[in-house]
Design an enzyme around this catalytic site. Structure first.
Site, PDB file in Angstrom:
ATOM      1  N   ARG A 149     -59.902 -50.833  44.835  1.00  0.00           N
ATOM      2  CA  ARG A 149     -59.157 -50.306  43.697  1.00  0.00           C
ATOM      3  C   ARG A 149     -57.775 -49.907  44.208  1.00  0.00           C
ATOM      4  NH1 ARG A 149     -64.285 -47.655  43.545  1.00  0.00           N
ATOM      5  NH2 ARG A 149     -65.541 -48.267  41.739  1.00  0.00           N
ATOM      6  N   LYS A 173     -64.467 -43.661  43.860  1.00  0.00           N
ATOM      7  CA  LYS A 173     -64.651 -42.730  42.742  1.00  0.00           C
ATOM      8  C   LYS A 173     -65.628 -41.627  43.125  1.00  0.00           C
ATOM      9  CE  LYS A 173     -63.611 -45.766  38.828  1.00  0.00           C
ATOM     10  NZ  LYS A 173     -64.147 -46.386  37.607  1.00  0.00           N
ATOM     11  N   HIS A 245     -55.768 -54.594  39.902  1.00  0.00           N
ATOM     12  CA  HIS A 245     -57.213 -54.749  39.692  1.00  0.00           C
ATOM     13  C   HIS A 245     -57.619 -56.228  39.633  1.00  0.00           C
ATOM     14  CE1 HIS A 245     -60.347 -51.791  39.245  1.00  0.00           C
ATOM     15  NE2 HIS A 245     -60.992 -52.565  38.401  1.00  0.00           N
ATOM     16  N   ARG A 248     -59.028 -57.347  42.824  1.00  0.00           N
ATOM     17  CA  ARG A 248     -60.413 -56.874  43.000  1.00  0.00           C
ATOM     18  C   ARG A 248     -61.380 -57.793  42.251  1.00  0.00           C
ATOM     19  NH1 ARG A 248     -63.549 -52.134  43.977  1.00  0.00           N
ATOM     20  NH2 ARG A 248     -64.881 -51.479  42.251  1.00  0.00           N
ATOM     21  N   HIS A 271     -69.757 -50.064  43.317  1.00  0.00           N
ATOM     22  CA  HIS A 271     -70.312 -49.844  41.980  1.00  0.00           C
ATOM     23  C   HIS A 271     -71.592 -49.017  42.088  1.00  0.00           C
ATOM     24  CE1 HIS A 271     -68.256 -53.655  40.173  1.00  0.00           C
ATOM     25  NE2 HIS A 271     -67.468 -52.613  40.171  1.00  0.00           N
ATOM     26  N   TYR A 280     -69.878 -60.272  37.003  1.00  0.00           N
ATOM     27  CA  TYR A 280     -69.396 -61.403  37.803  1.00  0.00           C
ATOM     28  C   TYR A 280     -70.379 -62.573  37.793  1.00  0.00           C
ATOM     29  CZ  TYR A 280     -65.906 -58.075  39.106  1.00  0.00           C
ATOM     30  OH  TYR A 280     -64.895 -57.157  39.042  1.00  0.00           O
TER      31      TYR A 280
END
Length: 299
Positions: A149, A173, A245, A248, A271, A280
């Site tokens: 990110r 995150k 992004h 990514r 994630h 994906y």
């Protein structure tokens, strides 16, 4: 229990029990206001505390009539469910009417990606004769090579680079740390930037450990990275709408297209849920469909 009391108690619950941020608490209470607005519009007057599942479904239908998109409805339902959980916990209600409230299905938008050729063109468009050139090349190599990110990139630290074992440590995150593999091209670009150019920058106090610095010796902003990528896209005549992004997304897409294990991709992207990474696989199916269309003799 009047509206003011309900909202005050709910906000305290969200802060103390759920440890939510101020912005999240405000969003939840705004959603609760909508529920009270809906209650005031009904012919048979009752408060949300007295609502049934049927009433809540009517509320969702009302949101739909207002033109609210499914993703916004889903967010509101999440807040409403939290509110009824709070009421149940405080014994204001005996049963939770929101327990069986369905969340609308959200059609997940497939993100734009870049082909390997487009990525190479963008990297090739960087003017390496300029002082910022090698740094900007290292930025793109790391964004694409590690799937970071943009905030993870701008906060990357020298102490978290481990080129000898081809890994970097990333803070994602929720301040969660993860190890991400880093390939040869990205390692070389980082070494050129760190060892030949970064050392000549007068670094501001407190920024000594930051990898990517501006010419004033402070860490790069996310806005700079965004604008730099936009300028490179214009330079190569790229018509796609892209951002940091996008690199990514391209990282993950190219891995899945080439048969990478989804769990491994999930781990590298950081994630929390495999469901987020599964987007994906949809991209991969689209890619396979394109292959059939372009190359099968019957097509």
């Amino acid at each position: 229990m009047d509206q003011a009391t309900a909202i005050k108690g709910f906000k305290a619950y969200l802060k103390l029990e759920r440890s939510l941020s101020i912005n999240s608490i405000e969003a939840y209470t705004d959603d609760l206001d909508k529920l009270y607005q809906y209650a005031d519009l009904q012919e048979v007057k009752k408060t949300p505390k007295d609502f049934s599942l049927h009433d809540l479904r009517g509320f969702i239908a009302w949101l739909n009539e207002l033109g609210m998109i499914p993703s916004s409805q889903a967010r509101i339902i999440s807040g409403i469910k939290a509110f009824y959980k709070y009421l149940l916990m405080e014994d204001y209600i005996k049963a939770n009417p929101a327990e069986l409230l369905e969340t609308p299905r959200i059609r997940r938008k497939l993100p734009d990606t870049l082909s390997l050729e487009e990525i190479n063109l963008m990297i090739g468009a960087i003017d390496l004769s300029k002082p910022e050139g090698p740094r900007n090349k290292a930025i793109l190599e790391v964004l694409y090579g590690c799937g970071l990110r943009v905030s993870e990139l701008t906060e990357l630290r020298l102490s978290n680079l481990h080129p000898e074992i081809e890994f970097i440590k990333v803070t994602g995150k929720g301040s969660k740390e993860r190890l991400v593999p880093i390939g040869g091209e990205a390692i070389r670009a980082l070494q050129i930037w760190n060892e030949l150019l970064r050392v000549h920058i007068p670094i501001k106090k407190g920024e000594e450990d930051m990898v990517f610095l501006n010419r004033r010796g402070k860490r790069l902003s996310r806005v700079y990275v965004f604008m730099m990528i936009k300028e490179l896209a214009v330079a190569i005549g790229l018509k796609k709408t892209i951002s940091p992004h996008t690199f990514r997304h391209s990282f993950a897409t190219h891995l899945v297209e080439r048969g990478a294990d989804l769990r491994a991709v999930q781990e590298m992207l950081g994630h929390e849920s495999i469901t987020t990474t599964e987007i994906y696989t949809h991209l991969d199916r689209q890619y396979l469909k394109t292959v059939i269309t372009d190359f099968h003799p019957r097509n």
